[in-house]
Each structure stands twice: as structure tokens, then as C-alpha cells.
Design a protein around this motif. Structure first.
Motif, PDB file in Angstrom:
ATOM      1  N   LEU A  37       7.412  40.569   5.059  1.00 52.88           N
ATOM      2  CA  LEU A  37       8.288  40.195   3.740  1.00 52.88           C
ATOM      3  C   LEU A  37       9.808  40.387   3.996  1.00 52.88           C
ATOM      4  O   LEU A  37      10.230  41.408   4.507  1.00 52.88           O
ATOM      5  CB  LEU A  37       7.948  40.955   2.726  1.00 52.88           C
ATOM      6  CG  LEU A  37       8.492  40.963   1.252  1.00 52.88           C
ATOM      7  CD1 LEU A  37       7.984  39.480   0.516  1.00 52.88           C
ATOM      8  CD2 LEU A  37       8.054  41.993   0.135  1.00 52.88           C
ATOM      9  N   GLU A  38      10.561  39.445   3.443  1.00 55.00           N
ATOM     10  CA  GLU A  38      11.904  39.486   3.503  1.00 55.00           C
ATOM     11  C   GLU A  38      12.375  39.601   1.849  1.00 55.00           C
ATOM     12  O   GLU A  38      12.032  38.772   1.371  1.00 55.00           O
ATOM     13  CB  GLU A  38      12.514  38.035   3.984  1.00 55.00           C
ATOM     14  CG  GLU A  38      14.087  38.109   4.090  1.00 55.00           C
ATOM     15  CD  GLU A  38      14.634  36.939   4.646  1.00 55.00           C
ATOM     16  OE1 GLU A  38      15.829  36.665   4.314  1.00 55.00           O
ATOM     17  OE2 GLU A  38      14.137  36.022   5.259  1.00 55.00           O
ATOM     18  N   VAL A  39      12.853  40.643   1.653  1.00 52.49           N
ATOM     19  CA  VAL A  39      13.041  40.941   0.308  1.00 52.49           C
ATOM     20  C   VAL A  39      14.556  40.430  -0.238  1.00 52.49           C
ATOM     21  O   VAL A  39      15.375  40.766   0.509  1.00 52.49           O
ATOM     22  CB  VAL A  39      13.339  42.901  -0.051  1.00 52.49           C
ATOM     23  CG1 VAL A  39      13.817  42.954  -1.207  1.00 52.49           C
ATOM     24  CG2 VAL A  39      11.864  43.225   0.575  1.00 52.49           C
TER      25      VAL A  39
ATOM     26  N   TYR B  38       2.199  49.015  -2.689  1.00 50.71           N
ATOM     27  CA  TYR B  38       3.481  48.138  -3.046  1.00 50.71           C
ATOM     28  C   TYR B  38       4.841  48.641  -2.605  1.00 50.71           C
ATOM     29  O   TYR B  38       5.610  48.245  -2.139  1.00 50.71           O
ATOM     30  CB  TYR B  38       3.463  47.643  -4.542  1.00 50.71           C
ATOM     31  CG  TYR B  38       2.345  46.817  -5.053  1.00 50.71           C
ATOM     32  CD1 TYR B  38       2.136  45.505  -4.321  1.00 50.71           C
ATOM     33  CD2 TYR B  38       1.479  46.957  -6.271  1.00 50.71           C
ATOM     34  CE1 TYR B  38       1.213  44.384  -4.749  1.00 50.71           C
ATOM     35  CE2 TYR B  38       0.930  45.866  -6.759  1.00 50.71           C
ATOM     36  CZ  TYR B  38       0.546  44.859  -5.895  1.00 50.71           C
ATOM     37  OH  TYR B  38      -0.274  43.740  -6.440  1.00 50.71           O
ATOM     38  N   LEU B  39       4.964  50.104  -3.303  1.00 51.69           N
ATOM     39  CA  LEU B  39       5.835  50.815  -3.246  1.00 51.69           C
ATOM     40  C   LEU B  39       6.547  50.969  -1.738  1.00 51.69           C
ATOM     41  O   LEU B  39       7.482  50.883  -1.294  1.00 51.69           O
ATOM     42  CB  LEU B  39       5.544  52.083  -3.844  1.00 51.69           C
ATOM     43  CG  LEU B  39       7.075  52.524  -4.500  1.00 51.69           C
ATOM     44  CD1 LEU B  39       7.721  51.693  -5.736  1.00 51.69           C
ATOM     45  CD2 LEU B  39       6.763  54.071  -5.209  1.00 51.69           C
ATOM     46  N   ILE B  40       5.462  51.577  -0.969  1.00 46.27           N
ATOM     47  CA  ILE B  40       5.621  52.083   0.544  1.00 46.27           C
ATOM     48  C   ILE B  40       5.983  50.647   1.373  1.00 46.27           C
ATOM     49  O   ILE B  40       7.059  50.706   1.995  1.00 46.27           O
ATOM     50  CB  ILE B  40       4.333  52.705   1.106  1.00 46.27           C
ATOM     51  CG1 ILE B  40       4.304  53.821   0.505  1.00 46.27           C
ATOM     52  CG2 ILE B  40       4.874  52.758   2.699  1.00 46.27           C
ATOM     53  CD1 ILE B  40       2.882  54.344   0.754  1.00 46.27           C
ATOM     54  N   MET B  41       5.478  49.552   0.968  1.00 50.57           N
ATOM     55  CA  MET B  41       5.525  48.199   1.833  1.00 50.57           C
ATOM     56  C   MET B  41       7.068  47.738   1.385  1.00 50.57           C
ATOM     57  O   MET B  41       7.860  47.043   2.202  1.00 50.57           O
ATOM     58  CB  MET B  41       4.478  47.330   1.544  1.00 50.57           C
ATOM     59  CG  MET B  41       3.312  47.691   2.223  1.00 50.57           C
ATOM     60  SD  MET B  41       3.478  47.929   3.798  1.00 50.57           S
ATOM     61  CE  MET B  41       3.676  46.082   4.538  1.00 50.57           C
ATOM     62  N   LEU B  42       7.317  47.782  -0.049  1.00 52.21           N
ATOM     63  CA  LEU B  42       8.670  47.407  -0.578  1.00 52.21           C
ATOM     64  C   LEU B  42       9.739  48.312   0.275  1.00 52.21           C
ATOM     65  O   LEU B  42      10.663  47.667   0.557  1.00 52.21           O
ATOM     66  CB  LEU B  42       8.752  47.710  -2.057  1.00 52.21           C
ATOM     67  CG  LEU B  42      10.252  47.213  -2.625  1.00 52.21           C
ATOM     68  CD1 LEU B  42      10.371  45.815  -2.400  1.00 52.21           C
ATOM     69  CD2 LEU B  42      10.003  47.534  -4.141  1.00 52.21           C
ATOM     70  N   VAL B  43       9.579  49.593   0.206  1.00 58.23           N
ATOM     71  CA  VAL B  43      10.637  50.487   0.894  1.00 58.23           C
ATOM     72  C   VAL B  43      10.989  50.086   2.331  1.00 58.23           C
ATOM     73  O   VAL B  43      11.745  49.935   2.984  1.00 58.23           O
ATOM     74  CB  VAL B  43      10.389  51.828   0.736  1.00 58.23           C
ATOM     75  CG1 VAL B  43      11.153  52.674   1.581  1.00 58.23           C
ATOM     76  CG2 VAL B  43      10.534  52.171  -0.879  1.00 58.23           C
ATOM     77  N   LEU B  44       9.406  49.893   3.013  1.00 53.70           N
ATOM     78  CA  LEU B  44       9.770  49.651   4.472  1.00 53.70           C
ATOM     79  C   LEU B  44      10.416  48.186   4.753  1.00 53.70           C
ATOM     80  O   LEU B  44      11.179  48.139   5.778  1.00 53.70           O
ATOM     81  CB  LEU B  44       8.243  49.688   5.026  1.00 53.70           C
ATOM     82  CG  LEU B  44       7.668  51.043   5.051  1.00 53.70           C
ATOM     83  CD1 LEU B  44       6.047  50.872   5.509  1.00 53.70           C
ATOM     84  CD2 LEU B  44       8.253  51.870   6.113  1.00 53.70           C
TER      85      LEU B  44
END
Length: 301
Positions: free
Chosen positions: A55-57, A170-176
Motif C-alpha cells: 500500500l502507498e499511503v 489495519y493500524l499496524i499495516m497503516l503505520v508500517l
């Protein structure tokens, strides 16, 4: 077009198999609860990890978290304004039923079989949606109905959230992904077959939970709830189609707008005092309405 219809038919067949195995006493409704725990704590987290691995945030995606919160609030307010003449229990049932989005148990398995690239968009939307389902909706609904003493505290809401395995994923993957840290490829290879089971188990579970019997006296209430939910959902869909949004975000917002009642809000409706058979029938019917509606939208969009 043929591929979309075949995929949708395949999902319906899995739901039908689940329902028939229950009717034939091969499985029981209680088995659905066990499968639900597997989906929520094992296969759905694996699907989140696999689908967010690259994912590219971007700012647009972060805005979807706010969209998940705002759309829940909008639906609660609409439900409240259209149910003022109902008894309090029925009013709360209506507000819970028309709000909330069934992402983990329906939208993600549905989209996973058609457009895997849309899962990250769904995931961001579900972060905001999860905050409401974990207790935010209770706070708003009980506040609107004047039950201030029954509102869950902020501590309780966040406690529920941080006990939710999908939300933590969700949270962990978002931060990573925000700090551009990649997990070892071995993790994704292990998670992939588990993630692949998510769609089947989710749809089979829905079949086990299907309830298609209801006393005639309650049909008017069920029809009113579903008419408001899908009537407003279709109006929102028309609005999203007109907005200058990226195509994939537009498709996701349109699909979730006509999705079924989430499990959390089924639980909340029963806790508010609504009869379980009415809530179960309404929820089951919403799954059977949402599947063809979401398929039709996919074909149109």
C-alpha cells in the motif's frame, strides 16, 4: 460482465450451501458463531495483511477514515429523524440498522473476488467505520434518545477497538506503510492461503445465520427499516457517482452504501431491547438484498 455475474452467483451459491446445510442439520446456527470467530480473528486479519502489503499511503486514502466516521453519523441522524413516531426500542433498532457498514464479513469478501486492488480503499474506510461500530454509534444513538447514563465511555470504546484483531491489523499495516517498512516476504506467503479462505468462510457463515421466518405483525417494521436503509443508500450512491472522485474510490463508496447490516449493530439492536427474531430476519434479508444490488452496481460502474 459474464465474469462479474459468475463471481456473484458463486458467492450466492456459497451462502445457499451454508443455509441448506443448516436446514439439513449438518451444521447449526451455533457453528456460524464459531466460524465468525475464525473469520474475525484469523482469515480477515490475514486478508488485511496480504492486501495492504504494498500500500502507498496518500492523503485521499486518509480522508476515507473520516468518510467512514461521517457517513455513519449521517445515517444515524437520518434514521433518528425518520423514526420519531416509533417507540424508543423500535427507533433505536432503526438507527442501528440503517447505520454502520459491514466491511469485514461482507464487503471485503465480496470485493476480494472482483477487485482485489480496492481492498486498501475499503480498509481505510473501515478504520473510521470500526470506531463507530465499536461504541461510537452507541454514544450518538443513546445521546439522541436522551439515555446519557447508558452511553459507553471513551475508554470502553477504545478498549473494544484495541481488542479487535482486524482493527489492530489495519493500524499496524497503516503505520508500517506510512514509514515505508516492508514485512518479510515469508509472512505474506504464510498469510496468503489463510487469506484465500476468507471469502468462502464469510459467505458460508452468512448462510448459517440466515433466518427467513418472521411473524406477519413485524413485517411492516422490517420493510420500513430496509426501505430507509436502501433508499438513502441509493441516494448516496447517486451522489457519489456525481462527485469528482477517483474511479476506484467512487466504486467502493457506492458499494458500501448498499451493503448489509453489520453484525455489531445486530448485537446492539438486541441489547437495546429489540426482539432477536426481528433483528435476525432483517439482517438476513439485508444480505439477500445487498448481494444483487452490489453486483448490479459493479456492472453499471
Amino acid at each position: 460482465m459474464g465474469a462479474v455475474l459468475l463471481n456473484s452467483l458463486g458467492l450466492f451459491v456459497i451462502i445457499l450451501i451454508g443455509y441448506l446445510t443448516k436446514r439439513l442439520n449438518l451444521f447449526m446456527k451455533a457453528d456460524g458463531s464459531m466460524i465468525s470467530k475464525i473469520v474475525v480473528n484469523v482469515t480477515l486479519p490475514a486478508a488485511i495483511i496480504v492486501n495492504l502489503q504494498s500500500l502507498e499511503v496518500r492523503n485521499q486514502l486518509l480522508l476515507l477514515i473520516i468518510a467512514g466516521l461521517v457517513l455513519n453519523l449521517v445515517m444515524i441522524v437520518i434514521g433518528h429523524s425518520l423514526s420519531k413516531k416509533q417507540e424508543q426500542v423500535e427507533q433505536e433498532f432503526l438507527m442501528y440498522s440503517v447505520s454502520g457498514y459491514n466491511i469485514g464479513n461482507f464487503a471485503i469478501p465480496f470485493v476480494q473476488s472482483f477487485m482485489p486492488l480496492a481492498i486498501p480503499i475499503l480498509s481505510f474506510f473501515d478504520i473510521g467505520n470500526s470506531i463507530m461500530l465499536a461504541g461510537g454509534s452507541n454514544v450518538v444513538i443513546e445521546g439522541l434518545n436522551g439515555n446519557a447514563e447508558d452511553r459507553p465511555s471513551a475508554k470502553k470504546v477504545f478498549s473494544r477497538l484495541f481488542r479487535s484483531v482486524p482493527f489492530l491489523c489495519y493500524l499496524i499495516m497503516l503505520v508500517l506503510r506510512m514509514v515505508k517498512i516492508n514485512l518479510p516476504e515469508a509472512i505474506f506467503q504464510i498469510a496468503q492461503p489463510i487469506a484465500n479462505a476468507n471469502t468462502f468462510l464469510s459467505m458460508f457463515m452468512i448462510g448459517l445465520f440466515l433466518e427467513l421466518r418472521l411473524p406477519k405483525k413485524d413485517l411492516a417494521l422490517v420493510c420500513r427499516v430496509l426501505a430507509i436503509k436502501y433508499g438513502v443508500g441509493l441516494l448516496l450512491t447517486a451522489l457519489f457517482m456525481l462527485l469528482p472522485l477517483p474511479a476506484m474510490i467512487k466504486i467502493v463508496l457506492c458499494l458500501v452504501s448498499v451493503g448489509p447490516i453489520p453484525t455489531f449493530n445486530v448485537i446492539n439492536s438486541v441489547a437495546a431491547g429489540m426482539r432477536a427474531e426481528v433483528v435476525g430476519f432483517t439482517s438476513s434479508l439485508s444480505f439477500l438484498i445487498s448481494l444483487p444490488l452490489m453486483t448490479s452496481l459493479l456492472l453499471f460502474l
